[in-house]
Design a protein around this motif. Structure first.
Motif, PDB file in Angstrom:
ATOM      1  N   HIS A  60       0.899  -1.205  -0.018  1.00  0.00           N
ATOM      2  CA  HIS A  60       0.063  -0.243   0.134  1.00  0.00           C
ATOM      3  C   HIS A  60       0.784   1.331  -0.039  1.00  0.00           C
ATOM      4  O   HIS A  60       1.888   1.121   0.257  1.00  0.00           O
ATOM      5  N   GLY A  61       0.277   2.389  -0.216  1.00  0.00           N
ATOM      6  CA  GLY A  61       1.065   3.657  -0.416  1.00  0.00           C
ATOM      7  C   GLY A  61      -0.012   5.018  -0.756  1.00  0.00           C
ATOM      8  O   GLY A  61      -0.956   4.615  -1.146  1.00  0.00           O
ATOM      9  N   VAL A  62       0.815   5.920  -0.671  1.00  0.00           N
ATOM     10  CA  VAL A  62       0.159   7.261  -1.017  1.00  0.00           C
ATOM     11  C   VAL A  62       0.905   7.795  -2.323  1.00  0.00           C
ATOM     12  O   VAL A  62       1.869   8.560  -1.995  1.00  0.00           O
ATOM     13  N   PRO A  63       0.729   7.731  -3.427  1.00  0.00           N
ATOM     14  CA  PRO A  63       1.535   8.035  -4.685  1.00  0.00           C
ATOM     15  C   PRO A  63       1.160   9.523  -4.951  1.00  0.00           C
ATOM     16  O   PRO A  63       2.196  10.137  -5.711  1.00  0.00           O
ATOM     17  N   ARG A  64      -0.026   9.835  -4.408  1.00  0.00           N
ATOM     18  CA  ARG A  64      -0.205  11.475  -4.924  1.00  0.00           C
ATOM     19  C   ARG A  64      -1.003  12.070  -3.847  1.00  0.00           C
ATOM     20  O   ARG A  64      -2.195  11.659  -3.270  1.00  0.00           O
ATOM     21  N   VAL A  65      -0.768  13.243  -3.603  1.00  0.00           N
ATOM     22  CA  VAL A  65      -1.344  14.178  -2.838  1.00  0.00           C
ATOM     23  C   VAL A  65      -2.056  15.134  -3.838  1.00  0.00           C
ATOM     24  O   VAL A  65      -1.126  15.650  -4.704  1.00  0.00           O
ATOM     25  N   ILE A  66      -3.342  15.413  -3.482  1.00  0.00           N
ATOM     26  CA  ILE A  66      -3.901  16.464  -4.508  1.00  0.00           C
ATOM     27  C   ILE A  66      -4.050  17.702  -4.221  1.00  0.00           C
ATOM     28  O   ILE A  66      -4.493  18.409  -3.352  1.00  0.00           O
ATOM     29  N   ALA A  67      -3.053  18.569  -5.039  1.00  0.00           N
ATOM     30  CA  ALA A  67      -3.126  20.076  -4.703  1.00  0.00           C
ATOM     31  C   ALA A  67      -4.161  20.637  -4.920  1.00  0.00           C
ATOM     32  O   ALA A  67      -5.222  20.517  -5.439  1.00  0.00           O
ATOM     33  N   ASN A  68      -4.322  21.787  -3.944  1.00  0.00           N
ATOM     34  CA  ASN A  68      -5.419  22.738  -3.774  1.00  0.00           C
ATOM     35  C   ASN A  68      -6.850  22.108  -3.299  1.00  0.00           C
ATOM     36  O   ASN A  68      -7.612  22.627  -3.955  1.00  0.00           O
ATOM     37  N   SER A  69      -6.506  20.930  -2.715  1.00  0.00           N
ATOM     38  CA  SER A  69      -7.855  20.127  -2.173  1.00  0.00           C
ATOM     39  C   SER A  69      -8.321  20.486  -0.869  1.00  0.00           C
ATOM     40  O   SER A  69      -9.173  20.103  -0.417  1.00  0.00           O
ATOM     41  N   PHE A  70      -7.754  21.290  -0.119  1.00  0.00           N
ATOM     42  CA  PHE A  70      -7.932  21.517   1.060  1.00  0.00           C
ATOM     43  C   PHE A  70      -9.244  22.439   1.236  1.00  0.00           C
ATOM     44  O   PHE A  70      -9.145  23.538   0.665  1.00  0.00           O
ATOM     45  N   VAL A  71     -10.202  22.231   1.952  1.00  0.00           N
ATOM     46  CA  VAL A  71     -11.466  22.830   2.150  1.00  0.00           C
ATOM     47  C   VAL A  71     -11.597  23.300   3.673  1.00  0.00           C
ATOM     48  O   VAL A  71     -11.522  22.324   4.580  1.00  0.00           O
ATOM     49  N   SER A  72     -11.692  24.420   3.743  1.00  0.00           N
ATOM     50  CA  SER A  72     -11.614  24.982   5.268  1.00  0.00           C
ATOM     51  C   SER A  72     -13.320  25.159   5.574  1.00  0.00           C
ATOM     52  O   SER A  72     -14.119  25.253   5.163  1.00  0.00           O
TER      53      SER A  72
END
Length: 72
Positions: A60-72
């Protein structure tokens, strides 16, 4: 985080809990060898992922973090 096994841990029977916060990411999980095609799961801030049983022995792993996906 590249594909890996959590095989260095002494306790391989207890579940692993992963709480996501911040940016969304793509989590992938395959099988106990690199021969199996992994399944992709999108994790968003606030998601809880539990790996137990057979999943504990899968790559298992995390190959990608999705840019600009933070919602406050």
């Amino acid at each position: 985080m590249t594909g890996h096994l959590d095989d260095a841990e002494l306790d391989q029977e207890s579940p692993i809990y992963s709480f996501s916060f911040g940016l969304s990411s793509v989590f992938v999980i395959g099988g106990p060898t690199n021969d199996e095609k992994p399944v992709a799961i999108k994790l968003d801030s606030g998601d809880l992922l539990v790996m137990s049983g057979h999943a504990r022995r899968c790559y298992h792993g995390v190959p990608r973090v999705i840019a600009n996906s933070f919602v406050s």
